[in-house]
Motif scaffolding. Structure first.
Motif, PDB file in Angstrom:
ATOM      1  N   HIS A   7       0.928  -1.083  -0.085  1.00  0.00           N
ATOM      2  CA  HIS A   7       0.184   0.162  -0.073  1.00  0.00           C
ATOM      3  C   HIS A   7       0.695   1.207   0.114  1.00  0.00           C
ATOM      4  O   HIS A   7       1.938   1.209   0.401  1.00  0.00           O
ATOM      5  N   ASP A   8       0.553   2.219  -0.591  1.00  0.00           N
ATOM      6  CA  ASP A   8       0.998   3.692  -0.664  1.00  0.00           C
ATOM      7  C   ASP A   8       1.745   3.927   0.750  1.00  0.00           C
ATOM      8  O   ASP A   8       2.753   4.675   1.104  1.00  0.00           O
ATOM      9  N   ALA A   9       0.779   3.503   1.773  1.00  0.00           N
ATOM     10  CA  ALA A   9       1.108   4.081   3.101  1.00  0.00           C
ATOM     11  C   ALA A   9       2.325   3.486   3.720  1.00  0.00           C
ATOM     12  O   ALA A   9       2.952   3.753   4.701  1.00  0.00           O
ATOM     13  N   ASP A  10       2.958   2.379   2.852  1.00  0.00           N
ATOM     14  CA  ASP A  10       4.067   1.390   3.382  1.00  0.00           C
ATOM     15  C   ASP A  10       5.214   1.949   2.961  1.00  0.00           C
ATOM     16  O   ASP A  10       6.288   1.536   3.317  1.00  0.00           O
ATOM     17  N   LEU A  11       5.086   3.277   2.454  1.00  0.00           N
ATOM     18  CA  LEU A  11       6.474   3.653   1.668  1.00  0.00           C
ATOM     19  C   LEU A  11       7.757   3.730   2.606  1.00  0.00           C
ATOM     20  O   LEU A  11       8.608   3.240   2.328  1.00  0.00           O
ATOM     21  N   SER A  12       7.384   4.642   3.792  1.00  0.00           N
ATOM     22  CA  SER A  12       8.622   4.860   4.545  1.00  0.00           C
ATOM     23  C   SER A  12       9.244   3.745   5.285  1.00  0.00           C
ATOM     24  O   SER A  12      10.139   3.493   5.482  1.00  0.00           O
ATOM     25  N   ALA A  13       8.194   2.646   5.579  1.00  0.00           N
ATOM     26  CA  ALA A  13       8.734   1.572   6.283  1.00  0.00           C
ATOM     27  C   ALA A  13       9.343   0.684   5.297  1.00  0.00           C
ATOM     28  O   ALA A  13      10.474  -0.002   5.685  1.00  0.00           O
ATOM     29  N   VAL A  14       8.911   0.548   4.060  1.00  0.00           N
ATOM     30  CA  VAL A  14       9.691  -0.222   3.018  1.00  0.00           C
ATOM     31  C   VAL A  14      11.245   0.325   2.891  1.00  0.00           C
ATOM     32  O   VAL A  14      12.255  -0.323   2.713  1.00  0.00           O
ATOM     33  N   ILE A  15      11.178   1.621   2.867  1.00  0.00           N
ATOM     34  CA  ILE A  15      12.351   2.408   2.565  1.00  0.00           C
ATOM     35  C   ILE A  15      13.384   1.936   3.730  1.00  0.00           C
ATOM     36  O   ILE A  15      14.453   1.795   3.431  1.00  0.00           O
ATOM     37  N   ALA A  16      12.861   2.222   4.738  1.00  0.00           N
ATOM     38  CA  ALA A  16      13.812   2.072   5.954  1.00  0.00           C
ATOM     39  C   ALA A  16      14.195   0.533   6.188  1.00  0.00           C
ATOM     40  O   ALA A  16      15.376   0.210   6.256  1.00  0.00           O
ATOM     41  N   LEU A  17      13.324  -0.602   5.683  1.00  0.00           N
ATOM     42  CA  LEU A  17      13.643  -1.906   5.862  1.00  0.00           C
ATOM     43  C   LEU A  17      14.747  -2.023   4.666  1.00  0.00           C
ATOM     44  O   LEU A  17      15.682  -2.727   5.029  1.00  0.00           O
ATOM     45  N   TRP A  18      14.547  -1.581   3.626  1.00  0.00           N
ATOM     46  CA  TRP A  18      15.521  -1.879   2.341  1.00  0.00           C
ATOM     47  C   TRP A  18      16.914  -0.977   2.946  1.00  0.00           C
ATOM     48  O   TRP A  18      17.931  -1.704   2.540  1.00  0.00           O
ATOM     49  N   ASN A  19      16.819  -0.018   3.315  1.00  0.00           N
ATOM     50  CA  ASN A  19      18.114   0.681   3.816  1.00  0.00           C
ATOM     51  C   ASN A  19      18.721  -0.020   4.680  1.00  0.00           C
ATOM     52  O   ASN A  19      19.906  -0.034   4.725  1.00  0.00           O
ATOM     53  N   VAL A  21      18.469  -3.541   5.362  1.00  0.00           N
ATOM     54  CA  VAL A  21      18.605  -5.038   4.697  1.00  0.00           C
ATOM     55  C   VAL A  21      19.226  -5.083   3.440  1.00  0.00           C
ATOM     56  O   VAL A  21      20.067  -6.032   3.271  1.00  0.00           O
ATOM     57  N   LEU A  22      18.769  -4.066   2.572  1.00  0.00           N
ATOM     58  CA  LEU A  22      19.266  -4.221   1.130  1.00  0.00           C
ATOM     59  C   LEU A  22      20.081  -2.883   0.657  1.00  0.00           C
ATOM     60  O   LEU A  22      19.414  -2.086   0.012  1.00  0.00           O
ATOM     61  N   PRO A  23      21.130  -2.403   1.474  1.00  0.00           N
ATOM     62  CA  PRO A  23      21.671  -1.039   1.467  1.00  0.00           C
ATOM     63  C   PRO A  23      21.911  -0.825  -0.214  1.00  0.00           C
ATOM     64  O   PRO A  23      22.502  -1.754  -0.876  1.00  0.00           O
ATOM     65  N   PRO A  24      21.357   0.278  -0.727  1.00  0.00           N
ATOM     66  CA  PRO A  24      21.798   0.528  -1.998  1.00  0.00           C
ATOM     67  C   PRO A  24      23.282   0.681  -2.481  1.00  0.00           C
ATOM     68  O   PRO A  24      24.070   1.168  -1.626  1.00  0.00           O
ATOM     69  N   SER A  25      23.696  -0.315  -3.542  1.00  0.00           N
ATOM     70  CA  SER A  25      25.004  -0.200  -3.986  1.00  0.00           C
ATOM     71  C   SER A  25      24.938   0.550  -5.152  1.00  0.00           C
ATOM     72  O   SER A  25      26.143   0.672  -5.766  1.00  0.00           O
ATOM     73  N   ALA A  26      23.920   1.175  -6.039  1.00  0.00           N
ATOM     74  CA  ALA A  26      24.039   1.748  -7.006  1.00  0.00           C
ATOM     75  C   ALA A  26      22.691   2.891  -7.128  1.00  0.00           C
ATOM     76  O   ALA A  26      21.688   1.968  -6.675  1.00  0.00           O
ATOM     77  N   PRO A  27      22.941   3.817  -7.976  1.00  0.00           N
ATOM     78  CA  PRO A  27      21.438   4.546  -8.105  1.00  0.00           C
ATOM     79  C   PRO A  27      20.319   3.761  -8.625  1.00  0.00           C
ATOM     80  O   PRO A  27      19.286   4.179  -8.175  1.00  0.00           O
ATOM     81  N   HIS A  28      20.485   2.760  -9.349  1.00  0.00           N
ATOM     82  CA  HIS A  28      19.262   1.934  -9.736  1.00  0.00           C
ATOM     83  C   HIS A  28      18.790   1.142  -8.598  1.00  0.00           C
ATOM     84  O   HIS A  28      17.442   0.373  -8.514  1.00  0.00           O
ATOM     85  N   ASN A  29      19.281   0.857  -7.588  1.00  0.00           N
ATOM     86  CA  ASN A  29      19.124   0.161  -6.376  1.00  0.00           C
ATOM     87  C   ASN A  29      18.453   1.145  -5.240  1.00  0.00           C
ATOM     88  O   ASN A  29      18.252   0.895  -4.090  1.00  0.00           O
ATOM     89  N   ASP A  30      18.359   2.593  -5.442  1.00  0.00           N
ATOM     90  CA  ASP A  30      17.929   3.359  -4.480  1.00  0.00           C
ATOM     91  C   ASP A  30      16.299   3.054  -4.290  1.00  0.00           C
ATOM     92  O   ASP A  30      15.614   2.703  -5.081  1.00  0.00           O
ATOM     93  N   PRO A  31      16.069   2.522  -2.943  1.00  0.00           N
ATOM     94  CA  PRO A  31      14.703   2.251  -2.493  1.00  0.00           C
ATOM     95  C   PRO A  31      13.611   2.976  -3.134  1.00  0.00           C
ATOM     96  O   PRO A  31      12.625   2.531  -3.822  1.00  0.00           O
ATOM     97  N   ALA A  32      13.690   4.414  -3.087  1.00  0.00           N
ATOM     98  CA  ALA A  32      12.612   5.169  -3.597  1.00  0.00           C
ATOM     99  C   ALA A  32      12.471   4.933  -5.176  1.00  0.00           C
ATOM    100  O   ALA A  32      11.174   5.078  -5.596  1.00  0.00           O
ATOM    101  N   THR A  33      13.346   4.992  -5.635  1.00  0.00           N
ATOM    102  CA  THR A  33      13.256   5.021  -7.259  1.00  0.00           C
ATOM    103  C   THR A  33      12.808   3.605  -7.447  1.00  0.00           C
ATOM    104  O   THR A  33      12.038   3.550  -8.383  1.00  0.00           O
TER     105      THR A  33
END
Length: 138
Positions: A7-19, A21-33
């Motif tokens: 759901h759209d309301a999950d955005l900030s929680a998913v970004i925090a989780l991915w940052n 657990v899955l730290p971005p290694s390149a611009p195409h891995n940026d969670p928000a993108t």
């Protein structure tokens, strides 16, 4: 705990989780993108594990009519070894099968090779392939 569509309301929680657990290694891995791009294509192939209103896991997938893909499997470290990752993958597999998918691929970062036994326990196998990519940005 339930597996449900993102759901759209999950955005900030998913970004925090991915940052975490899955730290971005390149611009195409940026969670928000990644999330913005996913929501524009096959939004219904994006699931979260919800434990009492808290996003504790995610899986994102895709299907091109030939193969299915699993992306962004993440489970919060405090919720691991409870079967959440397996439930997320089974839900994605079901969604892909509903589309007629016959084969699913996923990639594991070399720096995360310790997760390979988890995927093998769910029926995934290491294939003798070379994965190649091309970045379309500078």
């Amino acid at each position: 705990m339930q597996i449900r569509h993102y759901h759209d309301a999950d955005l900030s929680a998913v970004i925090a989780l991915w940052n975490e657990v899955l730290p971005p290694s390149a611009p195409h891995n940026d969670p928000a993108t990644s999330i913005r791009n996913k929501l524009a294509h096959e939004r219904d192939l994006f699931f979260v594990a919800d434990a009492a209103g808290e996003v504790v896991g995610t899986v994102m997938g895709g299907y091109d009519g030939h193969r299915g893909w699993i992306y962004s499997v993440a489970v919060h470290p405090g919720h691991r070894r409870q079967g959440i990752g397996g439930q997320l993958l089974r839900r994605m597999e079901s969604a892909l099968v509903e589309r007629g998918c016959l084969k699913i691929n996923l990639q594991v970062r070399a720096t995360n090779a310790g997760v390979i036994p988890f995927y093998q326990s769910l029926g995934y196998a290491v294939e003798e392939l070379v994965s190649m990519g091309k970045r379309l940005y500078s």
